[in-house]
Design a protein around this motif. Structure first.
Motif, PDB file in Angstrom:
ATOM      1  N   GLU A   1      18.366 -20.517  27.517  1.00 24.75           N
ATOM      2  CA  GLU A   1      17.989 -21.372  29.244  1.00 24.75           C
ATOM      3  C   GLU A   1      16.507 -22.613  28.567  1.00 24.75           C
ATOM      4  OE1 GLU A   1      17.737 -18.878  32.289  1.00 24.75           O
ATOM      5  OE2 GLU A   1      16.371 -20.264  33.051  1.00 24.75           O
TER       6      GLU A   1
ATOM      7  N   HIS B   1      29.334 -16.559  29.255  1.00 25.13           N
ATOM      8  CA  HIS B   1      29.349 -17.558  29.647  1.00 25.13           C
ATOM      9  C   HIS B   1      28.222 -18.237  30.542  1.00 25.13           C
ATOM     10  CE1 HIS B   1      33.040 -15.869  32.156  1.00 25.13           C
ATOM     11  NE2 HIS B   1      32.869 -14.912  31.863  1.00 25.13           N
ATOM     12  N   PHE B   2      27.195 -18.440  29.900  1.00 24.60           N
ATOM     13  CA  PHE B   2      25.759 -18.696  29.532  1.00 24.60           C
ATOM     14  C   PHE B   2      26.237 -20.623  29.503  1.00 24.60           C
ATOM     15  CE2 PHE B   2      21.208 -20.384  29.496  1.00 24.60           C
ATOM     16  CZ  PHE B   2      20.926 -19.777  30.768  1.00 24.60           C
TER      17      PHE B   2
ATOM     18  N   ALA C   1      28.938 -21.491  28.506  1.00 25.05           N
ATOM     19  CA  ALA C   1      29.709 -22.164  28.548  1.00 25.05           C
ATOM     20  C   ALA C   1      29.391 -22.521  29.890  1.00 25.05           C
ATOM     21  CB  ALA C   1      31.374 -20.889  29.512  1.00 25.05           C
ATOM     22  N   SER C   2      28.907 -22.595  30.661  1.00 23.12           N
ATOM     23  CA  SER C   2      28.227 -22.843  31.500  1.00 23.12           C
ATOM     24  C   SER C   2      27.381 -24.373  31.466  1.00 23.12           C
ATOM     25  CB  SER C   2      27.280 -22.588  32.896  1.00 23.12           C
ATOM     26  OG  SER C   2      25.461 -22.397  32.203  1.00 23.12           O
ATOM     27  N   PHE C   3      26.800 -24.222  30.198  1.00 23.73           N
ATOM     28  CA  PHE C   3      26.641 -25.765  29.806  1.00 23.73           C
ATOM     29  C   PHE C   3      27.429 -26.590  28.644  1.00 23.73           C
ATOM     30  CE2 PHE C   3      22.216 -23.748  29.912  1.00 23.73           C
ATOM     31  CZ  PHE C   3      21.745 -24.192  30.749  1.00 23.73           C
TER      32      PHE C   3
ATOM     33  N   ASP D   1      30.652 -20.819  35.770  1.00 23.90           N
ATOM     34  CA  ASP D   1      29.773 -19.348  34.680  1.00 23.90           C
ATOM     35  C   ASP D   1      28.686 -19.143  34.452  1.00 23.90           C
ATOM     36  OD1 ASP D   1      32.265 -19.215  32.828  1.00 23.90           O
ATOM     37  OD2 ASP D   1      32.825 -21.159  32.252  1.00 23.90           O
TER      38      ASP D   1
ATOM     39  N   SER E   1      27.679 -14.927  34.505  1.00 21.12           N
ATOM     40  CA  SER E   1      25.780 -14.775  33.162  1.00 21.12           C
ATOM     41  C   SER E   1      24.732 -14.253  33.758  1.00 21.12           C
ATOM     42  CB  SER E   1      25.819 -16.118  32.694  1.00 21.12           C
ATOM     43  OG  SER E   1      24.694 -15.604  31.579  1.00 21.12           O
TER      44      SER E   1
END
Lengths: 305, 305, 305, 305
Positions: free
Chosen positions: B99, B169-170, B172-174, C162, C166
């Motif tokens: 993060e 997924h984290f 992927a969110s970026f 996503d 997460s």
């Protein structure tokens, strides 16, 4: 070797991208960035140098290798009750890790860790006595009685030392300081202000290349086992959050200082000191690292091959 | 060498404090902790073993060394746009660093980094093709066509893989995943489930001890420079937040897996595989580390001396 | 009141600095930012509106007030075993706090907390049944059977969800999910996609202004004590890391949604809904907040005076 | 009202679970935990009290409400360049947030924020002058010239104030201190050591219940707008990482001190002071909070209904 060093200085010394001289310590901010020096002390006693190797510079955090060595001599494994031995993944002056881990610094080479080490080696002594002891040790391993502390730098650091004062008081709030915070900071700022030339520094590191024994004088400084362990700590933690990068590019244990110096150890081969005041973005000498990278390429001294 | 290994297994194998078998993957939780194996593949081609060295075990994160090698072959330095190369200072499955650093994993050996590497080497292929490629590579460097994936372990991981799904997924969110998260996780869990014996694993690591070339078969796997760099990453990041401890005690580049295996490299000398299922508190094989510590003491293979 | 609202819309509606429409959900990104609506449902049953108050918009996180209310009805104080009730000090989608606190979200209004609430109210039901229940509840409190879910928005969120996936998998890895992650996310994305007008939303919030009872229909929705507590949570946590700012400027309990809506409660006086799609830098409606600030200045409804 | 207070003290005063007296300040550690007091100053000037309401106690962090009020008077909105106004989500003495946000404290009520406020109001004055000014202000709003600083407590804090010294030096390292750190800490520790009775404290808070004007003396202390804003900050940040809990249970703006006192404001109704030395696990008075919860239940003063 002399030819290699001359070529390195000639090639790298003309670089336009020299990094940025540390500006948070006023006395260091005014250093001429156009300087570059390298010295190699071989295991057989010969010393080769190129560039501004007679120029004194502030060794800063490189002194943490020497205070750790002294602390290990005094406290043995008791040192590890005071500091850990893992890379921190954080900048040199981060306080976040301290809060998450009850005021115990991750390793002896981040600022908090070195302050804890300074506190540990004072054991009832005054700052002056402790500093005399540190200086005597550095003179002994470098075999050079002329090495001194630059008190102007130390005073300059004291005046702008709020971040380190914060780290020290933070540890004190967890009951982790045996001596008054002011005394410990005074000791810390002064041992960081030892001034040395590349030649002196390379010679001072020779015991780490010789399994704890200075191969020239034949004097044993620490046991072989302890020398290996100090080397491992330099490898893992010697360049703050740029330690992985240094291992990747240079492949030697090393310790950098914000004054632009780096001490690197090629076990069995040599102790190497480089100096160039401009720093990269994580605070390590930019040209100094490049010089070491080139030296290792040509000598094959990487510990990883 | 055989005598040394026999003595190590005899001495350490009777320890009562064997650590704790990983219990978050059901298929691994039922492994008998009373097993210990060590294999040393020397640069001259000879292989020595002791203990349960014919027993297959799940190599888990040790496979990350092989996928990194494949990724470097495919993408070259492009790999470093996907992952960094600094120790993280955090546990293997931490998400905090992600993060703080926009979803880019600190290095290729923490879980997030290895998932990013799995994504990188898929490049338009299906999981099956990618897995076939990884398996082929491992068989090639180990010179052993019998090496397989344990699909029961892979299924078991998939079912309990929420933490790794969270990491994927984290990222992927970026926008850091080129392939569907499910495909990447499938690939990741399966390459972690490769089963090998200590003998096979020691042979597979030999190219890292030989400057990129398997000294037995004479096959070059990677360039000398790349082999050194992989070794440096194993040294700095191979044991999560126990990497400093491993460097301090063993002094070799190494990569551990939660199945209890460790692959260590003594450059110029040997590739070493150890296995014992019980883990210490940071997730590295407890007896395996002790065995390596003893081996290095007796052989003098530490890179720091 | 009508004059006050007309003037607010006239004054604020011409602003050039309208914030930025959320762009991470494609279906929301194409909303015309030049819209502004406000509706005030008074305790006596009268409803006043100005601007685009007949326009449907996606209530998004405002729905978390309704799912929390349902969860409190089903689980009572058992809800607090699933989520805390402290402001997080972090953005709406942060995962750092989750790692530091064993996967338990700080409050029910950050994304992780609302996902945990969605999981809590499923209790053995399918997503469809749960959604029907949520929708029925919203229709009931708004006294309006025409309220629907916008499935296009829900699909759009699923495809770009996503970060929320997460968070959900992260909580699942701590054993904190009773239902399959996919089901919970489906439920969550769909209840966030309820479409309402400002008039409908203002009426739906009226029970919170009436100590738990809808003053118009005379229906008790929750106990007085519970209504106060929901209001307190809206005050403390309703605007993510902009909650302090909202309390400082507006002085009412409120809950914002990334679609540009805000539901605010003036206990004893009114329920207020505003909508304007442009968001400030922490993700709350820019003009909506300004409208509420002006309304409270003129009505003296701040709870702090 | 007197009957309500008597009953509260009678009921709660016999509790066996009184929390834990703060022990990190030696002078506070020796306070008898079996004390409980409550005073209610009504808007009409009447003051009701029960329990040990004539007993002086150290108001500690409650003084931060008064220094914030002074700072707002001197600097106006310039205060918000020094501190934010969001809940921190962290304990009162955390330094993590400071590092992540360049040394700017999240709000004026965590320790770092209050130290920044102390620095802000010194503006060229000596600690003595500043303290005289603070004391004069507190005497003025309480309408009581007898209020004093307990210098023994202040000295005790200075000696054990490493954590606060760390915070102050940390902010100084970002150039955020206008005065010498020692001066600021001296001012801070002394204003925290003001000793008051519950009666005095309730009267001192009356201007916050009266929209900025003391309804008894008719003196305006701050504008109505500023009083509301101070109340909002007390609501959002007055109880550190227990602020959400206090809002949920009590429903009033309040500020706690580690000495066991709490000042709460029921806008339009009353100013309330409670005191009981035992603290809950986040550092707020355990019985004091219970007393306020009961009082609000019986008076209906919650701002959320």
């Amino acid at each position: 070797m002399q030819a290699i060093l001359d070529e390195i200085v000639a090639t790298i010394g003309v670089s336009n991208d020299r990094g940025k001289v540390a500006d948070y310590i006023p006395q260091l901010a005014c250093i001429d960035p156009n300087q570059l020096a390298i010295s190699v002390a071989l295991a057989d006693g010969r010393v080769f140098s190129a560039g501004d190797h007679q120029q004194l510079f502030s060794i800063q955090s490189i002194s943490k290798v020497f205070t750790l060595t002294i602390a290990l001599g005094k406290l043995g494994d008791g040192v590890w009750a005071r500091v850990g031995r893992e890379p921190s993944g954080d900048p040199f002056n981060s306080i976040v890790q301290l809060e998450h881990e009850n005021g115990k610094p991750r390793n002896p080479f981040i600022n908090a860790g070195a302050i804890a080490i300074a506190d540990a080696i004072m054991v009832g002594h005054q700052p002056k006595e402790t500093l005399a002891e540190i200086l005597q040790f550095v003179r002994f391993i470098a075999d050079d009685e002329s090495i001194c502390i630059d008190h102007n730098v130390a005073e300059s650091e004291l005046k702008t030392g709020d971040r380190n004062a914060s780290l020290a008081h933070f540890m004190a709030s967890f009951g982790r300081m045996n001596n008054p915070v002011d005394y410990v900071l005074g000791t810390y700022f002064h041992h960081c202000s030892i001034a040395m030339t590349c030649q002196q520094l390379a010679k001072a590191g020779l015991f780490l290349a010789g399994d704890g024994e200075n191969p020239v004088t034949g004097t044993r400084v620490v046991s072989a086992r302890r020398a290996r362990r100090i080397n491992s700590l330099m490898m893992m933690c010697g360049h703050y959050d740029g330690s992985g990068e240094f291992a990747y590019r240079v492949g030697l244990p090393g310790k950098s200082g914000v004054g632009g110096g780096i001490l690197a150890v090629a076990p069995g081969h040599a102790s190497i000191a480089v100096w160039s005041p401009g720093l990269d973005e994580v605070g390590n000498s930019k040209l100094g690292t490049e010089a070491l990278e080139k030296l290792v390429q040509q000598t094959g001294w990487s510990v990883f091959a």
